[in-house]
Design a protein around this motif. Structure first.
Motif, PDB file in Angstrom:
ATOM      1  N   MET A   1       0.855  -1.176   0.000  1.00  0.00           N
ATOM      2  CA  MET A   1       0.000   0.000   0.000  1.00  0.00           C
ATOM      3  C   MET A   1       0.902   1.241   0.000  1.00  0.00           C
ATOM      4  SD  MET A   1      -2.892  -1.403  -0.155  1.00  0.00           S
ATOM      5  CE  MET A   1      -3.975   0.026  -0.007  1.00  0.00           C
ATOM      6  N   ASN A   2       0.538   2.230  -0.762  1.00  0.00           N
ATOM      7  CA  ASN A   2       1.385   3.407  -0.925  1.00  0.00           C
ATOM      8  C   ASN A   2       1.427   4.235   0.367  1.00  0.00           C
ATOM      9  OD1 ASN A   2       2.978   5.322  -2.177  1.00  0.00           O
ATOM     10  ND2 ASN A   2       1.244   6.467  -2.985  1.00  0.00           N
ATOM     11  N   PRO A   3       2.617   4.534   0.908  1.00  0.00           N
ATOM     12  CA  PRO A   3       2.702   5.321   2.139  1.00  0.00           C
ATOM     13  C   PRO A   3       2.785   6.828   1.923  1.00  0.00           C
ATOM     14  CG  PRO A   3       4.855   4.466   1.610  1.00  0.00           C
ATOM     15  CD  PRO A   3       3.932   3.970   0.531  1.00  0.00           C
ATOM     16  N   SER A   4       2.992   7.275   0.669  1.00  0.00           N
ATOM     17  CA  SER A   4       3.174   8.703   0.426  1.00  0.00           C
ATOM     18  C   SER A   4       2.812   9.044  -1.014  1.00  0.00           C
ATOM     19  CB  SER A   4       4.627   9.097   0.709  1.00  0.00           C
ATOM     20  OG  SER A   4       4.799  10.489   0.649  1.00  0.00           O
ATOM     21  N   THR A   5       2.046  10.106  -1.197  1.00  0.00           N
ATOM     22  CA  THR A   5       1.534  10.451  -2.521  1.00  0.00           C
ATOM     23  C   THR A   5       2.649  10.703  -3.532  1.00  0.00           C
ATOM     24  OG1 THR A   5      -0.490  11.391  -1.577  1.00  0.00           O
ATOM     25  CG2 THR A   5       0.108  12.119  -3.784  1.00  0.00           C
ATOM     26  N   CYS A   6       3.697  11.417  -3.137  1.00  0.00           N
ATOM     27  CA  CYS A   6       4.678  11.892  -4.115  1.00  0.00           C
ATOM     28  C   CYS A   6       5.514  10.786  -4.746  1.00  0.00           C
ATOM     29  CB  CYS A   6       5.593  12.950  -3.505  1.00  0.00           C
ATOM     30  SG  CYS A   6       6.602  12.368  -2.125  1.00  0.00           S
ATOM     31  N   TYR A   7       5.592   9.619  -4.107  1.00  0.00           N
ATOM     32  CA  TYR A   7       6.401   8.550  -4.677  1.00  0.00           C
ATOM     33  C   TYR A   7       5.973   8.197  -6.105  1.00  0.00           C
ATOM     34  CZ  TYR A   7       8.402   7.467  -0.042  1.00  0.00           C
ATOM     35  OH  TYR A   7       9.063   7.514   1.163  1.00  0.00           O
ATOM     36  N   HIS A   8       4.670   8.185  -6.344  1.00  0.00           N
ATOM     37  CA  HIS A   8       4.182   7.839  -7.686  1.00  0.00           C
ATOM     38  C   HIS A   8       4.597   8.883  -8.720  1.00  0.00           C
ATOM     39  CE1 HIS A   8       2.023   4.156  -7.123  1.00  0.00           C
ATOM     40  NE2 HIS A   8       1.199   4.650  -6.216  1.00  0.00           N
ATOM     41  N   CYS A   9       4.692  10.139  -8.297  1.00  0.00           N
ATOM     42  CA  CYS A   9       5.121  11.192  -9.221  1.00  0.00           C
ATOM     43  C   CYS A   9       6.530  10.906  -9.722  1.00  0.00           C
ATOM     44  CB  CYS A   9       5.053  12.559  -8.546  1.00  0.00           C
ATOM     45  SG  CYS A   9       5.596  13.936  -9.580  1.00  0.00           S
ATOM     46  N   TYR A  10       7.439  10.590  -8.809  1.00  0.00           N
ATOM     47  CA  TYR A  10       8.822  10.322  -9.196  1.00  0.00           C
ATOM     48  C   TYR A  10       8.916   9.047 -10.037  1.00  0.00           C
ATOM     49  CZ  TYR A  10       9.071  13.423  -5.169  1.00  0.00           C
ATOM     50  OH  TYR A  10       8.854  14.444  -4.281  1.00  0.00           O
ATOM     51  N   GLU A  11       8.120   8.055  -9.654  1.00  0.00           N
ATOM     52  CA  GLU A  11       8.086   6.816 -10.427  1.00  0.00           C
ATOM     53  C   GLU A  11       7.645   7.093 -11.862  1.00  0.00           C
ATOM     54  OE1 GLU A  11       6.108   2.435  -9.705  1.00  0.00           O
ATOM     55  OE2 GLU A  11       4.839   4.192  -9.391  1.00  0.00           O
ATOM     56  N   GLY A  12       6.662   7.987 -12.019  1.00  0.00           N
ATOM     57  CA  GLY A  12       6.147   8.307 -13.351  1.00  0.00           C
ATOM     58  C   GLY A  12       7.122   9.089 -14.208  1.00  0.00           C
ATOM     59  N   LEU A  13       8.101   9.752 -13.568  1.00  0.00           N
ATOM     60  CA  LEU A  13       9.085  10.547 -14.304  1.00  0.00           C
ATOM     61  C   LEU A  13      10.400   9.797 -14.524  1.00  0.00           C
ATOM     62  CD1 LEU A  13       8.571  13.963 -12.473  1.00  0.00           C
ATOM     63  CD2 LEU A  13       7.845  13.394 -14.793  1.00  0.00           C
ATOM     64  N   GLN A  14      10.439   8.541 -14.145  1.00  0.00           N
ATOM     65  CA  GLN A  14      11.680   7.775 -14.234  1.00  0.00           C
ATOM     66  C   GLN A  14      12.267   7.786 -15.646  1.00  0.00           C
ATOM     67  OE1 GLN A  14      12.749   4.118 -11.790  1.00  0.00           O
ATOM     68  NE2 GLN A  14      11.922   3.181 -13.633  1.00  0.00           N
ATOM     69  N   ASN A  15      13.565   8.086 -15.719  1.00  0.00           N
ATOM     70  CA  ASN A  15      14.331   8.099 -16.978  1.00  0.00           C
ATOM     71  C   ASN A  15      13.881   9.190 -17.953  1.00  0.00           C
ATOM     72  OD1 ASN A  15      15.869   5.866 -16.117  1.00  0.00           O
ATOM     73  ND2 ASN A  15      14.332   4.443 -16.915  1.00  0.00           N
ATOM     74  N   GLU A  16      13.156  10.183 -17.453  1.00  0.00           N
ATOM     75  CA  GLU A  16      12.734  11.291 -18.312  1.00  0.00           C
ATOM     76  C   GLU A  16      13.658  12.489 -18.142  1.00  0.00           C
ATOM     77  OE1 GLU A  16       8.653  12.433 -18.182  1.00  0.00           O
ATOM     78  OE2 GLU A  16       7.892  10.380 -18.326  1.00  0.00           O
ATOM     79  N   THR A  17      13.728  13.323 -19.185  1.00  0.00           N
ATOM     80  CA  THR A  17      14.447  14.591 -19.128  1.00  0.00           C
ATOM     81  C   THR A  17      13.425  15.710 -19.215  1.00  0.00           C
ATOM     82  OG1 THR A  17      16.415  13.651 -20.180  1.00  0.00           O
ATOM     83  CG2 THR A  17      16.188  16.041 -20.228  1.00  0.00           C
ATOM     84  N   LEU A  18      13.398  16.576 -18.208  1.00  0.00           N
ATOM     85  CA  LEU A  18      12.397  17.638 -18.143  1.00  0.00           C
ATOM     86  C   LEU A  18      12.878  18.872 -18.882  1.00  0.00           C
ATOM     87  CD1 LEU A  18      11.379  17.308 -14.377  1.00  0.00           C
ATOM     88  CD2 LEU A  18      10.540  16.022 -16.344  1.00  0.00           C
ATOM     89  N   GLU A  19      11.927  19.656 -19.339  1.00  0.00           N
ATOM     90  CA  GLU A  19      12.234  20.893 -20.053  1.00  0.00           C
ATOM     91  C   GLU A  19      12.036  22.091 -19.136  1.00  0.00           C
ATOM     92  OE1 GLU A  19       9.784  20.966 -23.500  1.00  0.00           O
ATOM     93  OE2 GLU A  19      10.792  19.265 -24.469  1.00  0.00           O
ATOM     94  N   GLY A  20      12.615  23.218 -19.528  1.00  0.00           N
ATOM     95  CA  GLY A  20      12.463  24.449 -18.762  1.00  0.00           C
ATOM     96  C   GLY A  20      13.121  24.360 -17.401  1.00  0.00           C
TER      97      GLY A  20
END
Length: 398
Positions: free
Chosen positions: A206-225
């Protein structure tokens, strides 16, 4: 059996941390409390009192040894009127507004459920909505164990974890399990088959913290700006043993977060803005509150190092709301800076460098409990600004 352990020599500020951690020293602990500088533990364990004391001493050593170097820093205080002084939990239960299924697990009914939705709406519109380029995401309540491993949750907060598993994909196992339940006349936990034989090792928790999924979703991505700002709300779960009997410690709770991912200055600047927005909101709603430097309750032998580093670097602030009838405060929001911990773990890039992250968390149930503990259920006693905004939101929601 009651075991009493003196906390003499341990800083009073760490007594609560020892009490919290001591709830996990044995599964047969029935009650635990602090009184006159000592920790009282009622248990039915097969362990001797001496063995219980030795385990408590291990915790005392963890929280007392070495140089914490803690900074005492209060960012702001707001003194509100607190017209209600009753036991809000007892009143909510008596009026059947909440149903306690077991400690830390509640069903919420009106008006508590509406207040929860209003708080979340307000955090989105009054704080999250002020950040340029905000996007909203939706996350599951379940998280992969590999993801938790990357966040170091298994080593920092192992006591919190709720693992998920299932019956083995084996017809004999499934049919035998079903027949066992039928023969027993229904679910009886103590009479179950050996779950180690019938269930595979867990892949999810069970997920203990909301933000973990955000980082998981950005894995291996390069952000702009300069970076991005994301908001999301999800159900979170943390097992806290007998601590679920404490005010506001829920097994299952709703956490709204605003998450910053990007360049260091982008994250730091937005974090500072969020602190100002929180201060403004606390004053606008006239809640009795304060914001201070804090640390996570690391459940590890290197607690001193981690906690001291967090405080000295001012990586975590907590907005605490007063609970008048128990004469204490609880953390309802936190403002966090993670440096490049999660950028490294998930390989999130800003150009050639790994991103840094930060987040602002809002415990929806905690905000609702704390507000009602100060102002009660009589809307006439609520701060005028809050009451007007709540009624306007109700009209919009019809």
């Amino acid at each position: 059996m009651e075991c009493v352990v003196s906390l003499e020599g341990l800083a009073e500020s760490q007594h609560g941390q020892v009490k919290y951690a001591a709830a996990f020293i044995d599964e047969h602990i029935q009650d635990i409390w602090l009184e006159n500088g000592s920790l009282h533990i009622v248990h039915q364990s097969q362990k001797t009192d001496q063995e219980i004391r030795e385990r408590v001493q291990r915790l005392i050593n963890r929280f007392s040894g070495g140089d914490f170097g803690f900074k005492e820093n209060l960012l702001f205080e707001h003194h509100g009127p607190k017209p209600y002084e009753g036991d809000i939990i007892a009143e909510l239960v008596n009026k059947k507004i909440i149903k306690v299924l077991e400690p830390g697990l509640f069903i919420f009914r009106e008006p508590f459920s509406s207040l929860m939705r209003f708080f979340d709406y307000s955090f989105v519109t009054k704080i999250a909505g002020k950040f340029e380029g905000l996007t909203e995401e939706s996350y599951p309540a379940v998280i992969h164990c590999d993801t938790l491993n990357k966040t170091n949750h298994f080593t920092s907060f192992p006591e919190h974890i709720h693992f998920l598993t299932h019956l083995r994909e084996d017809l004999d196992v499934i049919e035998t399990f079903s027949q066992t339940i039928r023969d027993a006349g229904g679910w009886k936990q103590d009479d179950l088959l050996d779950l180690q034989e019938t269930m595979p090792k867990p892949k999810f928790a069970m997920n203990p913290s909301t933000c973990y999924h955000c980082y998981e979703g950005l894995q291996n991505e390069t952000l702009e700006g300069d970076g991005l700002v994301v908001t999301a709300i999800s159900k979170c779960h943390r097992f806290e043993s007998k601590n679920h009997g404490d005010f506001g410690r829920l097994l299952d709770f709703s956490m709204r977060e605003i998450i910053f991912v990007g360049k260091p200055e982008f994250v730091k600047e937005n974090r500072l803005k969020s602190i100002e927005y929180l201060k403004e909101l606390a004053a606008e709603w006239n809640v009795d509150s304060m914001m201070e430097i804090a640390n996570d309750p690391f459940f590890t032998n290197d607690f001193q190092v981690k906690a001291s580093f967090q405080r000295n670097q001012e990586m975590k602030y907590e907005l605490r709301l007063t609970i008048p009838y128990v004469n204490k405060s609880i953390a309802c929001s936190s403002v966090n800076f993670h440096s490049n911990t999660f950028g490294n773990a998930f390989n999130i890039k800003m150009g050639k460098r790994n991103a840094v992250t930060g987040c602002v968390g809002f415990g929806i149930e905690r905000w609702t409990f704390a507000f009602l503990s100060q102002f009660g259920l009589d809307e006439a006693q609520w701060p005028a600004a809050f009451r007007e905004q709540y009624h306007a939101w109700q009209q919009k929601s019809l």
